[in-house]
Enzyme design. Structure first.
Site, short mmCIF file in Angstrom:
data_model
loop_
_atom_site.label_atom_id
_atom_site.label_comp_id
_atom_site.label_asym_id
_atom_site.label_seq_id
_atom_site.Cartn_x
_atom_site.Cartn_y
_atom_site.Cartn_z
N LYS A 57 0.86 -1.18 0.00
CA LYS A 57 0.00 0.00 0.00
C LYS A 57 0.89 1.22 0.00
O LYS A 57 2.03 1.17 0.48
CB LYS A 57 -0.88 0.02 1.25
CG LYS A 57 -2.12 0.87 1.13
CD LYS A 57 -3.12 0.16 0.26
CE LYS A 57 -4.52 0.64 0.39
NZ LYS A 57 -5.43 -0.46 0.07
N1 GLU Z 1 -7.12 -0.10 -3.20
C1 GLU Z 1 -7.87 -1.28 -3.49
C2 GLU Z 1 -7.92 -2.20 -2.28
O1 GLU Z 1 -7.75 -1.79 -1.16
C3 GLU Z 1 -7.42 -1.95 -4.76
C4 GLU Z 1 -5.99 -2.41 -4.77
C5 GLU Z 1 -5.53 -2.89 -6.15
O2 GLU Z 1 -6.33 -2.95 -7.06
O3 GLU Z 1 -4.37 -3.21 -6.26
O4 GLU Z 1 -8.19 -3.37 -2.40
#
Ligand code: GLU
Length: 426
Positions: free
Chosen positions: A114
């Site tokens: 993240k």
């Molecule tokens: N931000 C989204 C999540 O928390 C998508 C992450 C992604 O597609 O890599 O799952």
């Protein structure tokens, strides 16, 4: 020799505490290998950077930016980038750990990461956002790439931000590399269905839960949705399209309630006109707390983490609670919910996994330069969500644990297996 161990102060934050506590509990339940457990409690790598960029008034501001890579036993790191005033190292680390379990639970060949910048994008111009994104990308450029770590949208970011990220990365390498991000515009290699994927995925898991509970989804089924951003608005739209009645919707500005049902299209137009939901004429104004306590069949949490505390958990009056956001239930809130067998919880790493699942489809399509139809994507997504739901449900029944514990166990066991198979370096 006794080692001082990893000091936790750097990561301290409510969300990191929440995700680490979840891991600690699940580890106990499955008697997780102690060596693996210690490794999984912390991210593999964190990158913290100060991001300088020029504001429109010529001032240069410097904001903290992060990219946290929790685990890549199953494949390249994967996870979104968040632009929000609450972003911190601890928050991003907690979210990165959740991504590891989410990708593993879905059976994707991806690890968990993240990123984010502590900023308020609502107060920034398009040009400021672009300059900040490009500088952030160049600060993290050595750590990302189609085989290394693939960012995506999260709170406060969207397709446009992904396009700038992809362009900055590509300019630095001298050729177009679309697969460095997912959630990008279709014209530069994005996937059909990615924008709606998280909201759709939430609804697919609600459909599975309803089947399990022998609950018919009809025009009498009352749905309340907290959050009207990308996840909440698409989840509400899809719930309405399958015939359910949306009775309440809220966001940070407040909410609106109508027992007879709200039109999602009309609400979307109201929202796009930048008017507060509480001023919506065809509903009664309610607060966020009132929305959570609304008597309904399905409650979709699609706002932010930490909203279902213990007192709120006691007030909930829904049959199914689906977590479209990451970490909406606190450890204390969860303890209350575990005792309430009148509420069926679809935990975040299952309910909101539709986003990263279609991100995975986008990545695969990009690497093959072969693109699929919207129908194909939605069918595949529904199948994967239903399969994951079935796996979690089975673990929950077999081990007699909550759906949350079962989802975590399913993810953690898969990562553990990969780590044991790969062995320990050096
Ligand atoms: N931000 C989204 C999540 O928390 C998508 C992450 C992604 O597609 O890599 O799952």
């Amino acid at each position: 020799m006794r080692q001082p161990g990893l000091i936790s102060a750097e990561w301290d934050s409510p969300l990191f505490h929440q995700t680490q506590t979840q891991l600690d509990r699940a580890a106990k339940l499955i008697s997780l290998d102690e060596n693996i457990f210690q490794r999984l409690r912390y991210p593999q790598r964190v990158l913290m950077t100060s991001v300088p960029f020029r504001m429109d008034d010529q001032r240069v501001v410097v904001l903290p930016g992060y990219r946290v890579q929790h685990n890549n036993a199953l494949g390249p790191f994967k996870g979104g980038i968040r632009y929000h005033p609450g972003v911190s190292l601890g928050e991003v680390s907690g979210l990165a750990m959740m991504m590891t379990w989410k990708c593993a639970l879905m059976g994707l060949p991806l690890g968990g990461a993240k990123g984010g910048i502590r900023c308020d994008p609502s107060q920034m111009s398009r040009n400021e956002l672009q300059r900040m994104t490009r500088r952030y990308t160049s600060e993290i450029i050595n750590f990302i790439g189609p085989d290394k770590d693939i960012p995506a949208p999260d709170m406060g970011t969207n397709e446009q931000v992904m396009a700038w990220l992809m362009d900055t990365f590509s300019q630095n390498h001298g050729y177009a590399i679309p697969s460095v991000v997912t959630g990008k515009p279709i014209v530069i290699g994005g996937s059909l269905g990615r924008v709606e994927a998280t909201g759709r995925g939430v609804v697919y898991t609600v459909m599975e839960a309803a089947k399990k509970l022998k609950m018919k989804l009809t025009s009498k089924t009352r749905v309340a949705v907290q959050g009207f951003g990308n996840v909440g608005s698409h989840a509400a739209g899809k719930m309405a399209r399958i015939g359910c009645r949306i009775v309440a919707v809220s966001n940070h500005s407040g909410g609106t309630f109508n027992e007879k049902g709200l039109s999602v299209d009309d609400l979307t137009a109201h929202h796009q006109a930048k008017k507060p939901l509480s001023e919506y004429k065809k509903g009664e104004a309610i607060t966020n707390e009132e929305l959570l306590a609304t008597e309904c069949d399905i409650l979709i949490l699609a706002a932010i983490d930490g909203v279902v505390t213990a007192p709120i958990a006691r007030q909930l009056k829904c049959r199914i609670m689906a977590e479209g956001a990451n970490g909406p239930t606190t450890v204390e809130g969860d303890a209350v919910l575990e005792k309430r067998d009148d509420i069926f919880v679809i935990p975040d790493i299952l309910a909101n996994a539709g986003g990263v699942t279609v991100s995975y489809f986008e990545w695969v399509q990009g690497l093959q330069n072969l693109f699929w139809s919207a129908k194909e994507i939605n069918q595949k997504l529904q199948q994967l969500m239903a399969d994951a739901f079935a796996r979690v449900d089975e673990t929950s029944r077999k081990r007699k644990v909550s759906m949350r514990q079962a989802a975590l166990i399913t993810g953690i066991e898969r990562v553990t297996q990969a780590m044991l198979n790969r062995g320990f370096f050096p």
